[in-house]
Scaffold this motif. Sequence first.
Motif, PDB file in Angstrom:
ATOM      1  N   VAL A 236       0.751  -1.175  -0.065  1.00 28.29           N
ATOM      2  CA  VAL A 236      -0.047  -0.447   0.311  1.00 28.29           C
ATOM      3  C   VAL A 236       0.214   1.862  -0.216  1.00 28.29           C
ATOM      4  CG1 VAL A 236      -1.715   0.917   1.233  1.00 28.29           C
ATOM      5  CG2 VAL A 236      -1.495  -1.212   1.374  1.00 28.29           C
ATOM      6  N   VAL A 237       0.531   2.164  -1.207  1.00 27.58           N
ATOM      7  CA  VAL A 237       1.279   3.648  -0.840  1.00 27.58           C
ATOM      8  C   VAL A 237       0.995   3.996  -0.087  1.00 27.58           C
ATOM      9  CG1 VAL A 237       1.404   5.505  -2.956  1.00 27.58           C
ATOM     10  CG2 VAL A 237       2.010   2.471  -3.980  1.00 27.58           C
ATOM     11  N   ASP A 238       1.686   4.977   0.575  1.00 23.62           N
ATOM     12  CA  ASP A 238       1.248   6.009   1.356  1.00 23.62           C
ATOM     13  C   ASP A 238       1.102   7.534   1.379  1.00 23.62           C
ATOM     14  OD1 ASP A 238       1.696   4.339   4.091  1.00 23.62           O
ATOM     15  OD2 ASP A 238       3.550   4.820   4.444  1.00 23.62           O
ATOM     16  N   VAL A 239      -0.142   7.699   1.581  1.00 26.91           N
ATOM     17  CA  VAL A 239       0.272   9.150   1.390  1.00 26.91           C
ATOM     18  C   VAL A 239       1.068  10.190   1.870  1.00 26.91           C
ATOM     19  CG1 VAL A 239      -1.583  10.776   1.557  1.00 26.91           C
ATOM     20  CG2 VAL A 239      -2.297   8.722   0.791  1.00 26.91           C
ATOM     21  N   PRO A 240       1.482  11.406   0.541  1.00 25.06           N
ATOM     22  CA  PRO A 240       2.496  11.709   1.398  1.00 25.06           C
ATOM     23  C   PRO A 240       1.976  12.900   2.400  1.00 25.06           C
ATOM     24  CG  PRO A 240       1.966  12.152  -1.074  1.00 25.06           C
ATOM     25  CD  PRO A 240       1.222  11.016  -0.629  1.00 25.06           C
ATOM     26  N   LYS A 241       2.677  13.048   3.315  1.00 21.80           N
ATOM     27  CA  LYS A 241       1.918  14.478   3.973  1.00 21.80           C
ATOM     28  C   LYS A 241       2.811  15.565   3.529  1.00 21.80           C
ATOM     29  CE  LYS A 241       2.672  11.775   8.316  1.00 21.80           C
ATOM     30  NZ  LYS A 241       3.945  12.420   9.623  1.00 21.80           N
ATOM     31  N   SER A 242       3.475  15.605   2.218  1.00 17.90           N
ATOM     32  CA  SER A 242       3.652  17.089   1.199  1.00 17.90           C
ATOM     33  C   SER A 242       4.427  16.756   0.115  1.00 17.90           C
ATOM     34  CB  SER A 242       4.729  18.097   2.222  1.00 17.90           C
ATOM     35  OG  SER A 242       6.129  16.906   2.859  1.00 17.90           O
ATOM     36  N   ARG A 275      -2.437  15.224  -7.846  1.00 23.33           N
ATOM     37  CA  ARG A 275      -3.863  14.196  -7.901  1.00 23.33           C
ATOM     38  C   ARG A 275      -4.200  12.741  -7.947  1.00 23.33           C
ATOM     39  NH1 ARG A 275      -3.468  18.992 -12.230  1.00 23.33           N
ATOM     40  NH2 ARG A 275      -3.120  17.384 -13.255  1.00 23.33           N
ATOM     41  N   ARG A 276      -2.641  11.890  -7.937  1.00 22.73           N
ATOM     42  CA  ARG A 276      -3.117  10.642  -8.145  1.00 22.73           C
ATOM     43  C   ARG A 276      -3.382  10.008  -6.995  1.00 22.73           C
ATOM     44  NH1 ARG A 276       2.059  10.724 -10.359  1.00 22.73           N
ATOM     45  NH2 ARG A 276       3.294  10.203  -8.521  1.00 22.73           N
ATOM     46  N   HIS A 277      -2.986  10.980  -5.732  1.00 30.10           N
ATOM     47  CA  HIS A 277      -3.372  10.357  -4.363  1.00 30.10           C
ATOM     48  C   HIS A 277      -4.001  11.171  -4.264  1.00 30.10           C
ATOM     49  CE1 HIS A 277       0.627   8.892  -2.994  1.00 30.10           C
ATOM     50  NE2 HIS A 277       1.300   9.946  -3.880  1.00 30.10           N
ATOM     51  N   GLY A 278      -5.210  11.672  -4.954  1.00 26.44           N
ATOM     52  CA  GLY A 278      -6.560  12.047  -4.906  1.00 26.44           C
ATOM     53  C   GLY A 278      -6.407  13.281  -3.669  1.00 26.44           C
ATOM     54  N   MET A 279      -5.306  13.732  -3.692  1.00 28.86           N
ATOM     55  CA  MET A 279      -5.215  15.272  -2.242  1.00 28.86           C
ATOM     56  C   MET A 279      -5.290  16.450  -2.789  1.00 28.86           C
ATOM     57  SD  MET A 279      -4.687  12.877  -0.249  1.00 28.86           S
ATOM     58  CE  MET A 279      -4.375  13.683   1.042  1.00 28.86           C
ATOM     59  N   GLU A 280      -5.951  17.179  -1.880  1.00 27.58           N
ATOM     60  CA  GLU A 280      -5.500  18.590  -2.487  1.00 27.58           C
ATOM     61  C   GLU A 280      -4.643  19.708  -1.016  1.00 27.58           C
ATOM     62  OE1 GLU A 280      -8.988  20.229  -4.864  1.00 27.58           O
ATOM     63  OE2 GLU A 280      -9.832  19.601  -3.075  1.00 27.58           O
ATOM     64  N   ALA A 281      -3.446  20.999  -2.555  1.00 27.11           N
ATOM     65  CA  ALA A 281      -3.267  20.952  -1.223  1.00 27.11           C
ATOM     66  C   ALA A 281      -4.096  22.395  -0.251  1.00 27.11           C
ATOM     67  CB  ALA A 281      -1.884  22.047  -1.208  1.00 27.11           C
ATOM     68  N   GLY A 282      -3.405  22.610   0.304  1.00 29.20           N
ATOM     69  CA  GLY A 282      -3.894  24.028   1.612  1.00 29.20           C
ATOM     70  C   GLY A 282      -3.390  25.508   1.792  1.00 29.20           C
ATOM     71  N   ARG A 283      -2.135  24.874   1.657  1.00 23.94           N
ATOM     72  CA  ARG A 283      -0.691  25.006   1.518  1.00 23.94           C
ATOM     73  C   ARG A 283       0.466  25.302   0.050  1.00 23.94           C
ATOM     74  NH1 ARG A 283      -0.611  28.631   6.201  1.00 23.94           N
ATOM     75  NH2 ARG A 283       1.561  29.715   5.671  1.00 23.94           N
ATOM     76  N   ILE A 284       0.442  25.965  -0.211  1.00 21.47           N
ATOM     77  CA  ILE A 284       1.946  26.301  -0.520  1.00 21.47           C
ATOM     78  C   ILE A 284       3.435  27.191  -0.167  1.00 21.47           C
ATOM     79  CG2 ILE A 284       0.217  25.488  -2.573  1.00 21.47           C
ATOM     80  CD1 ILE A 284       0.972  28.631  -3.600  1.00 21.47           C
ATOM     81  N   LEU A 285       4.467  26.958  -0.620  1.00 18.96           N
ATOM     82  CA  LEU A 285       5.262  27.044  -1.005  1.00 18.96           C
ATOM     83  C   LEU A 285       6.418  27.225  -1.958  1.00 18.96           C
ATOM     84  CD1 LEU A 285       8.491  27.951   2.131  1.00 18.96           C
ATOM     85  CD2 LEU A 285       9.086  26.630  -0.057  1.00 18.96           C
ATOM     86  N   SER A 338       1.420  21.449   0.735  1.00 23.26           N
ATOM     87  CA  SER A 338       1.467  20.723   2.336  1.00 23.26           C
ATOM     88  C   SER A 338      -0.496  21.038   2.527  1.00 23.26           C
ATOM     89  CB  SER A 338       2.185  21.820   2.968  1.00 23.26           C
ATOM     90  OG  SER A 338       2.079  23.105   3.685  1.00 23.26           O
ATOM     91  N   ASP A 339      -0.335  20.996   4.007  1.00 15.51           N
ATOM     92  CA  ASP A 339      -1.912  20.652   4.364  1.00 15.51           C
ATOM     93  C   ASP A 339      -2.547  19.654   3.312  1.00 15.51           C
ATOM     94  OD1 ASP A 339      -3.740  21.608   5.926  1.00 15.51           O
ATOM     95  OD2 ASP A 339      -4.690  23.806   5.250  1.00 15.51           O
ATOM     96  N   LEU A 340      -2.456  18.865   3.004  1.00 15.23           N
ATOM     97  CA  LEU A 340      -3.035  17.799   1.920  1.00 15.23           C
ATOM     98  C   LEU A 340      -4.339  17.336   2.725  1.00 15.23           C
ATOM     99  CD1 LEU A 340       0.233  16.583   0.145  1.00 15.23           C
ATOM    100  CD2 LEU A 340      -0.934  18.095  -0.460  1.00 15.23           C
ATOM    101  N   ALA A 341      -5.692  17.335   1.703  1.00 14.26           N
ATOM    102  CA  ALA A 341      -6.491  16.535   2.391  1.00 14.26           C
ATOM    103  C   ALA A 341      -7.174  16.153   1.122  1.00 14.26           C
ATOM    104  CB  ALA A 341      -7.922  17.662   3.063  1.00 14.26           C
ATOM    105  N   PRO A 342      -7.967  15.290   1.482  1.00 15.59           N
ATOM    106  CA  PRO A 342      -8.640  14.535   0.576  1.00 15.59           C
ATOM    107  C   PRO A 342      -9.562  14.815  -0.336  1.00 15.59           C
ATOM    108  CG  PRO A 342      -8.721  12.910   2.164  1.00 15.59           C
ATOM    109  CD  PRO A 342      -8.482  14.565   2.535  1.00 15.59           C
ATOM    110  N   VAL A 343      -9.692  15.176  -1.537  1.00 13.16           N
ATOM    111  CA  VAL A 343     -10.242  15.744  -2.828  1.00 13.16           C
ATOM    112  C   VAL A 343     -11.910  16.220  -2.258  1.00 13.16           C
ATOM    113  CG1 VAL A 343     -11.188  16.095  -5.080  1.00 13.16           C
ATOM    114  CG2 VAL A 343      -9.006  15.933  -4.611  1.00 13.16           C
TER     115      VAL A 343
END
Length: 424
Positions: A236-242, A275-285, A338-343
Amino acid sequence: MMEYILHIDGDAFFVGCELTRRPDLRGRPVVTGAERGIASAVSYEAKALGVVRTMPIFEIRKICPEVVVLSSDYELYSLMSKRMYEIVRRFACKVEEYSIDECFASISFEDDARAEDLLALARKIRDTLSEELGMTFSVGMASTKTLAKVASKAEKPNGAVLINKKNIKEHLRGLAVEKVWGIGEANRAKLERLGINTALEFQNKERAWVENNFYKPQQETWHELNGVYVLPVQTVVDVPKSIQKTKTFTPSSMERSFLWSELSKNVENACIKARRHGMEAGRILFFLKTQDFRYSSFEMRLQSKSARAQEILSAISPLFAQVYRQNVLYRATGITMSDLAPVEAGQVGLFDEAQKSRNNRLTKAVDAIDRKYGKHSVFLASSMQKENTSKSARKKEDGIPSEYLFFGETARRHLRLPHLGIVS
């Protein structure tokens, strides 16, 4: 039944991928990494002449004038990596996609399985990979992941090695302890102070001594070197934190439009991974790195979570001037999401929801085209300069020779069609 672990490792993988479409270069010293100015992969012919990874290209040309230097094509490497995983899955149900050029697999055998039969399977996997992908691989088999890694490195290139109770000490006796997976250079100095220089010396230590001197990761390595199965094959591929994407380029540049295009491509790559992990970001650097390795960056919170490059670039655009300085040479750009969350977790207003729905449909269409024709078949016009630069640097056609395509697989065709206009 007894479980055995396989470690499959591509030999000079990036170079091997390039040789599948440039067979005329076989037997010659070849390195990849022209776009970064340092070697990212080195053929064994180049290694024999003293070339090593991370060596600057200008130094390589001095010691090896006949070297062939190629720009990296990570889309090709990713495709070949996926093929490698699929071939290994013909032999094993449990496969861990550890990195782009290596994987672990778990296979069960009868307790009385002969060493000859185990080694025959390792060779079969190695030969199948070589025949179908057109490059060499090394395969190691053992009772643990750490020992399997030791085995795969033992007879590179094109090796197939089994480590069992009979020969384990033979393989560890001359192996520098820092070469063991899980030890590395970070622990070498401490081990040397404690009188440990080889993997066998570390393996022979008492458990209490290891627990008194090292933390859990090194304790697990010690158990694995002693044949105790501790680290499972992770399917199982871990969902990245960032998510971070950065790219070094050469020569360095102070041109604003070029730097923006480089950053745009990194943003697109980061969003594709999200998107491949089904995630969206709330913060960017986002950041620029100067020629003398100094960073200039800006961190911000997005108005709404996103994994769409055009939205993130629109947020970055008015702030880019705070990071960019004229008459300064830059060698890299990058972005961290970062601040990733499911779509589906985000909350937006009714109007924003309608706009987001349209953007999602467009993004899904672009992703579908990329899956069919290859990554970045469709890309933002703001990445156009980067795409054209990469194309010019390679000076060779995209795609893979038809004789190396799998049944039903389509040769990658880059359409070079930008979408959504220029974000600047």
